[in-house]
Design a protein around this motif. Structure first.
Motif, PDB file in Angstrom:
ATOM      1  N   VAL A  66      38.846  45.005  37.723  1.00 15.37           N
ATOM      2  CA  VAL A  66      39.874  45.771  36.864  1.00 15.37           C
ATOM      3  C   VAL A  66      38.917  46.132  35.716  1.00 15.37           C
ATOM      4  CG1 VAL A  66      41.569  45.473  35.365  1.00 15.37           C
ATOM      5  CG2 VAL A  66      41.511  44.162  37.346  1.00 15.37           C
ATOM      6  N   VAL A  67      38.129  45.571  34.817  1.00 10.78           N
ATOM      7  CA  VAL A  67      37.610  45.959  33.955  1.00 10.78           C
ATOM      8  C   VAL A  67      36.254  45.021  33.585  1.00 10.78           C
ATOM      9  CG1 VAL A  67      39.207  46.917  32.261  1.00 10.78           C
ATOM     10  CG2 VAL A  67      38.560  44.546  32.093  1.00 10.78           C
ATOM     11  N   ARG A  68      34.994  45.844  33.193  1.00 16.19           N
ATOM     12  CA  ARG A  68      34.098  44.587  32.730  1.00 16.19           C
ATOM     13  C   ARG A  68      34.429  43.642  31.782  1.00 16.19           C
ATOM     14  NH1 ARG A  68      30.326  44.621  36.485  1.00 16.19           N
ATOM     15  NH2 ARG A  68      28.894  44.501  35.351  1.00 16.19           N
ATOM     16  N   MET A  69      33.579  42.620  31.712  1.00 18.78           N
ATOM     17  CA  MET A  69      33.967  41.588  30.767  1.00 18.78           C
ATOM     18  C   MET A  69      33.811  42.342  29.375  1.00 18.78           C
ATOM     19  SD  MET A  69      34.117  38.398  31.581  1.00 18.78           S
ATOM     20  CE  MET A  69      33.250  37.435  30.240  1.00 18.78           C
ATOM     21  N   PRO A  70      34.582  41.842  28.444  1.00 23.33           N
ATOM     22  CA  PRO A  70      34.401  42.317  27.044  1.00 23.33           C
ATOM     23  C   PRO A  70      33.229  41.730  26.388  1.00 23.33           C
ATOM     24  CG  PRO A  70      36.047  40.371  27.344  1.00 23.33           C
ATOM     25  CD  PRO A  70      35.370  40.760  28.683  1.00 23.33           C
ATOM     26  N   PRO A  71      33.007  42.278  25.221  1.00 23.31           N
ATOM     27  CA  PRO A  71      31.725  41.856  24.516  1.00 23.31           C
ATOM     28  C   PRO A  71      32.312  40.515  23.866  1.00 23.31           C
ATOM     29  CG  PRO A  71      32.798  43.765  23.439  1.00 23.31           C
ATOM     30  CD  PRO A  71      33.324  43.822  24.690  1.00 23.31           C
ATOM     31  N   PRO A  72      31.374  39.529  23.513  1.00 21.93           N
ATOM     32  CA  PRO A  72      31.740  38.223  22.942  1.00 21.93           C
ATOM     33  C   PRO A  72      32.761  38.489  21.603  1.00 21.93           C
ATOM     34  CG  PRO A  72      29.408  38.360  23.249  1.00 21.93           C
ATOM     35  CD  PRO A  72      29.803  39.756  23.334  1.00 21.93           C
ATOM     36  N   PHE A  98      35.259  37.218  37.735  1.00 27.76           N
ATOM     37  CA  PHE A  98      34.394  37.038  38.838  1.00 27.76           C
ATOM     38  C   PHE A  98      33.069  37.890  38.470  1.00 27.76           C
ATOM     39  CE2 PHE A  98      32.426  38.490  42.989  1.00 27.76           C
ATOM     40  CZ  PHE A  98      32.695  37.247  43.790  1.00 27.76           C
ATOM     41  N   GLY A  99      32.036  37.104  38.426  1.00 25.18           N
ATOM     42  CA  GLY A  99      30.659  37.785  37.771  1.00 25.18           C
ATOM     43  C   GLY A  99      30.936  38.139  36.358  1.00 25.18           C
ATOM     44  N   ASP A 100      30.673  39.691  36.251  1.00 22.39           N
ATOM     45  CA  ASP A 100      30.741  40.274  35.135  1.00 22.39           C
ATOM     46  C   ASP A 100      32.304  41.256  35.050  1.00 22.39           C
ATOM     47  OD1 ASP A 100      28.606  39.289  33.845  1.00 22.39           O
ATOM     48  OD2 ASP A 100      27.613  40.869  34.855  1.00 22.39           O
ATOM     49  N   ASP A 101      33.098  40.775  35.927  1.00 19.25           N
ATOM     50  CA  ASP A 101      34.496  41.505  36.150  1.00 19.25           C
ATOM     51  C   ASP A 101      35.637  40.737  35.581  1.00 19.25           C
ATOM     52  OD1 ASP A 101      33.543  44.220  36.763  1.00 19.25           O
ATOM     53  OD2 ASP A 101      32.575  43.161  38.486  1.00 19.25           O
ATOM     54  N   VAL A 102      36.521  41.093  35.185  1.00 19.98           N
ATOM     55  CA  VAL A 102      37.842  40.837  35.102  1.00 19.98           C
ATOM     56  C   VAL A 102      38.466  41.258  36.411  1.00 19.98           C
ATOM     57  CG1 VAL A 102      40.230  40.717  33.945  1.00 19.98           C
ATOM     58  CG2 VAL A 102      38.032  40.728  32.683  1.00 19.98           C
ATOM     59  N   VAL A 103      39.108  40.516  37.290  1.00 21.20           N
ATOM     60  CA  VAL A 103      39.574  40.790  38.483  1.00 21.20           C
ATOM     61  C   VAL A 103      41.154  40.382  38.623  1.00 21.20           C
ATOM     62  CG1 VAL A 103      37.387  40.603  39.543  1.00 21.20           C
ATOM     63  CG2 VAL A 103      38.906  38.551  39.534  1.00 21.20           C
ATOM     64  N   ALA A 104      41.862  41.177  39.333  1.00 17.52           N
ATOM     65  CA  ALA A 104      43.125  40.693  39.687  1.00 17.52           C
ATOM     66  C   ALA A 104      42.959  40.094  41.257  1.00 17.52           C
ATOM     67  CB  ALA A 104      44.175  42.014  40.047  1.00 17.52           C
ATOM     68  N   THR A 105      43.636  39.027  41.242  1.00 22.23           N
ATOM     69  CA  THR A 105      43.339  38.187  42.591  1.00 22.23           C
ATOM     70  C   THR A 105      44.540  37.633  43.068  1.00 22.23           C
ATOM     71  OG1 THR A 105      41.976  36.637  43.691  1.00 22.23           O
ATOM     72  CG2 THR A 105      42.696  36.367  41.473  1.00 22.23           C
TER      73      THR A 105
END
Length: 148
Positions: A66-72, A98-105
């Motif tokens: 969905v989107v890349r991980m947010p900054p801290p 999942f890794g560096d991504d927020v995912v829908a699952t």
């Protein structure tokens, strides 16, 4: 491979074909335990995997970045929003990492799986990802996974 897993693979390939995608071109190289495919639903890349687990029981898992991980400094706010969406807005699917991504699952056992369920899961995860990539990007200034 168990009959349930083979049946699930056939259902997934039939569903992918009905969506106008050639299953052979959508196939992702995997290992002996997993058959996987990727396709587009709007701006979202949807990955469909059928995995044979312990004892031969299979699992259908569909996920879409969905989107890349947010900054801290934004993690707490983003993760709170994702948990709220899981509880209030989403049916069947949920957000995860999942890794560096927020995912829908979304996942389920392949036992008793039918074509309408495969179609529903693929479309639901694709719809969630396609909707929320824009919304979360705008709300938090995040990069959509499809743009990374």
């Amino acid at each position: 491979m168990s009959d349930g897993v083979q049946h699930a693979i056939e259902l997934v390939e039939k569903t992918i074909k009905a969506l106008g995608v050639d299953p052979e071109k959508a196939r992702i190289p995997g290992d002996a335990k997993t058959s996987a495919y990727a396709l587009r639903r709007g701006s979202a890349r949807v990955v469909i995997a059928i995995t044979r687990g312990e004892g031969g029981e299979g699992v259908l898992r569909v996920l879409a970045p969905v989107v890349r991980m947010p900054p801290p400094d934004k993690e707490a706010a983003v993760f709170r929003r994702l948990l709220e969406l899981n509880a209030r807005e989403l049916a069947g699917a949920s957000f995860g990492l999942f890794g560096d991504d927020v995912v829908a699952t979304e996942e389920r056992s392949v036992r008793g799986l039918d074509a309408s369920e495969v179609d529903k899961v693929i479309k639901n995860v694709g719809r969630v990802a396609d909707c929320w990539d824009d919304a979360l990007s705008k709300e938090f200034g995040l990069t959509r996974s499809s743009d990374a």
